[in-house]
Structure formats: C-alpha cells, structure tokens
Scaffold this motif. Structure first.
Motif, PDB file in Angstrom:
ATOM      1  N   GLY A 129       0.813  -1.216   0.000  1.00 32.54           N
ATOM      2  CA  GLY A 129       0.000   0.000   0.000  1.00 32.54           C
ATOM      3  C   GLY A 129       0.843   1.260   0.000  1.00 32.54           C
ATOM      4  O   GLY A 129       0.523   2.230  -0.699  1.00 32.54           O
ATOM      5  N   ILE A 130       1.937   1.256   0.755  1.00 32.94           N
ATOM      6  CA  ILE A 130       2.835   2.415   0.776  1.00 32.94           C
ATOM      7  C   ILE A 130       3.435   2.636  -0.605  1.00 32.94           C
ATOM      8  O   ILE A 130       3.488   3.766  -1.108  1.00 32.94           O
ATOM      9  N   ALA A 131       3.895   1.564  -1.228  1.00 37.02           N
ATOM     10  CA  ALA A 131       4.485   1.689  -2.568  1.00 37.02           C
ATOM     11  C   ALA A 131       3.470   2.224  -3.571  1.00 37.02           C
ATOM     12  O   ALA A 131       3.803   3.078  -4.407  1.00 37.02           O
ATOM     13  N   ILE A 132       2.241   1.760  -3.498  1.00 41.32           N
ATOM     14  CA  ILE A 132       1.207   2.253  -4.405  1.00 41.32           C
ATOM     15  C   ILE A 132       0.915   3.722  -4.127  1.00 41.32           C
ATOM     16  O   ILE A 132       0.744   4.528  -5.050  1.00 41.32           O
ATOM     17  N   GLY A 133       0.853   4.097  -2.859  1.00 41.09           N
ATOM     18  CA  GLY A 133       0.627   5.498  -2.498  1.00 41.09           C
ATOM     19  C   GLY A 133       1.732   6.402  -2.999  1.00 41.09           C
ATOM     20  O   GLY A 133       1.473   7.482  -3.532  1.00 41.09           O
ATOM     21  N   TRP A 134       2.988   5.967  -2.844  1.00 44.16           N
ATOM     22  CA  TRP A 134       4.109   6.748  -3.363  1.00 44.16           C
ATOM     23  C   TRP A 134       4.006   6.889  -4.878  1.00 44.16           C
ATOM     24  O   TRP A 134       4.237   7.957  -5.428  1.00 44.16           O
ATOM     25  N   TYR A 135       3.675   5.795  -5.552  1.00 43.04           N
ATOM     26  CA  TYR A 135       3.590   5.807  -7.010  1.00 43.04           C
ATOM     27  C   TYR A 135       2.487   6.753  -7.483  1.00 43.04           C
ATOM     28  O   TYR A 135       2.691   7.528  -8.435  1.00 43.04           O
ATOM     29  N   VAL A 136       1.320   6.711  -6.847  1.00 46.97           N
ATOM     30  CA  VAL A 136       0.198   7.549  -7.264  1.00 46.97           C
ATOM     31  C   VAL A 136       0.544   9.027  -7.123  1.00 46.97           C
ATOM     32  O   VAL A 136       0.300   9.827  -8.037  1.00 46.97           O
ATOM     33  N   VAL A 137       1.137   9.407  -6.012  1.00 50.03           N
ATOM     34  CA  VAL A 137       1.487  10.814  -5.804  1.00 50.03           C
ATOM     35  C   VAL A 137       2.603  11.240  -6.763  1.00 50.03           C
ATOM     36  O   VAL A 137       2.546  12.320  -7.342  1.00 50.03           O
ATOM     37  N   GLY A 138       3.595  10.383  -6.953  1.00 47.95           N
ATOM     38  CA  GLY A 138       4.673  10.711  -7.880  1.00 47.95           C
ATOM     39  C   GLY A 138       4.172  10.854  -9.300  1.00 47.95           C
ATOM     40  O   GLY A 138       4.594  11.747 -10.033  1.00 47.95           O
ATOM     41  N   ARG A 139       3.260   9.994  -9.697  1.00 48.57           N
ATOM     42  CA  ARG A 139       2.706  10.068 -11.049  1.00 48.57           C
ATOM     43  C   ARG A 139       1.885  11.339 -11.229  1.00 48.57           C
ATOM     44  O   ARG A 139       1.977  12.014 -12.251  1.00 48.57           O
ATOM     45  N   ARG A 140       1.078  11.664 -10.229  1.00 48.32           N
ATOM     46  CA  ARG A 140       0.277  12.892 -10.291  1.00 48.32           C
ATOM     47  C   ARG A 140       1.191  14.122 -10.355  1.00 48.32           C
ATOM     48  O   ARG A 140       0.928  15.061 -11.109  1.00 48.32           O
TER      49      ARG A 140
END
Length: 159
Positions: A129-140
């Motif tokens: 979940g942390i990795a997905i959260g980091w990815y979503v914010v970085g992509r945005r």
C-alpha cells in the motif's frame, strides 16, 4: 500515542474481531469454511493495504524527495509485531471464553507461529500500500509538472 502503537492496536483489534466473527460463521456454516476463511483473510489484508496506502500517499505529499521521507518500513514493522502479539494474546483469551471457538491453539502457538503469520499479514500489505501510495502521488506530480512546462519547439534536421 506513537503512530506505530496506534496502527498495531487498531489492526490487532481488527484481527481479533475478524477471527471471532470467523469462529461464529464457521460454527453456523461449517461447509463454507474455506470461503469464509478467504473472505476474512482479505478483510485483514485490505485494512492493512488501505492504511499503508494512506501513509504512503501522505508521506510522498509531505516529502517530494524520496530520500527525505519518513521511515515507514520500521513504523509498519513495529506495528505488525505489536499487532501480532496483542492479537495473539487477546485471541487466546477470547478462545477460552465459553461459546467462542477460535481454534484450539495454545498461548505458545499464538505468541510465536500465529504472531509471525499475523506480522506478515499486517506488514506485507502495508508495504504494498505504501508503494502504491508513493507511485500515485509521484505520477500525479509528474503529470502536473509536464502540463505546466511550455511546449518545446522541435527542429527538423531534414533539408
């Protein structure tokens, strides 16, 4: 209260409540045991995954540089260990009460093998979940930066 203590205690409570509900459900519908176990397993995984996602997203929003972020790995490892030991001890006590069937495991099992499994059940989904959260914010953030950049003129090399 430390963040890891809060996470550990809440996820321990989730784990014990789900084990208790699973015990009642299997007593009522014994032929549906496999389905019920998988469903309850997914509830615990989803709870840790969702909380990890929220942590990862808020950490990356607060610290755009990955090297400056909080140490979420140790936070969730400590939360997983605390949650596992507390959940094992409480489940053992609840299992000793009349009309509660949480299995016939002893306290030694609950605090060793059961706790190891519960630690992984909390820690691994939280890390995902942390990795997905980091990815979503970085992509945005990358999309926002590319949208704000002026269009570059291209030069043709043909004559």
């Amino acid at each position: 209260m430390n963040a890891w203590v809060l996470r550990g205690l809440v996820l321990a409570a989730v784990h014990v409540v789900i084990r208790t509900l699973l015990g009642f459900a299997i007593a009522q519908w014994p032929l549906q045991g496999s389905f019920l176990r998988w469903g309850m397993f997914l509830l615990v995984v989803i709870a840790a995954l969702a909380w990890g996602f929220v942590d990862g997203r808020s950490d990356r929003e607060a610290h755009p540089d990955p090297d400056d972020g909080d140490d979420l790995t140790m936070l969730w490892l400590k939360a997983g260990l605390l949650g596992a030991v507390v959940a094992g001890a409480v489940a053992w006590v609840v299992g000793k009460l009349p009309h509660f069937d949480l299995g016939d495991q002893g306290i030694f099992f609950e605090l060793t093998s059961g706790a190891a499994w519960t630690t992984l059940l909390i820690f691994v989904p939280a890390m995902i979940g942390i990795a997905i959260g980091w990815y979503v914010v970085g992509r945005r953030r990358r999309k926002a930066e590319s949208a704000s950049e002026p269009a570059r003129d291209t030069v043709s090399l043909e004559k």
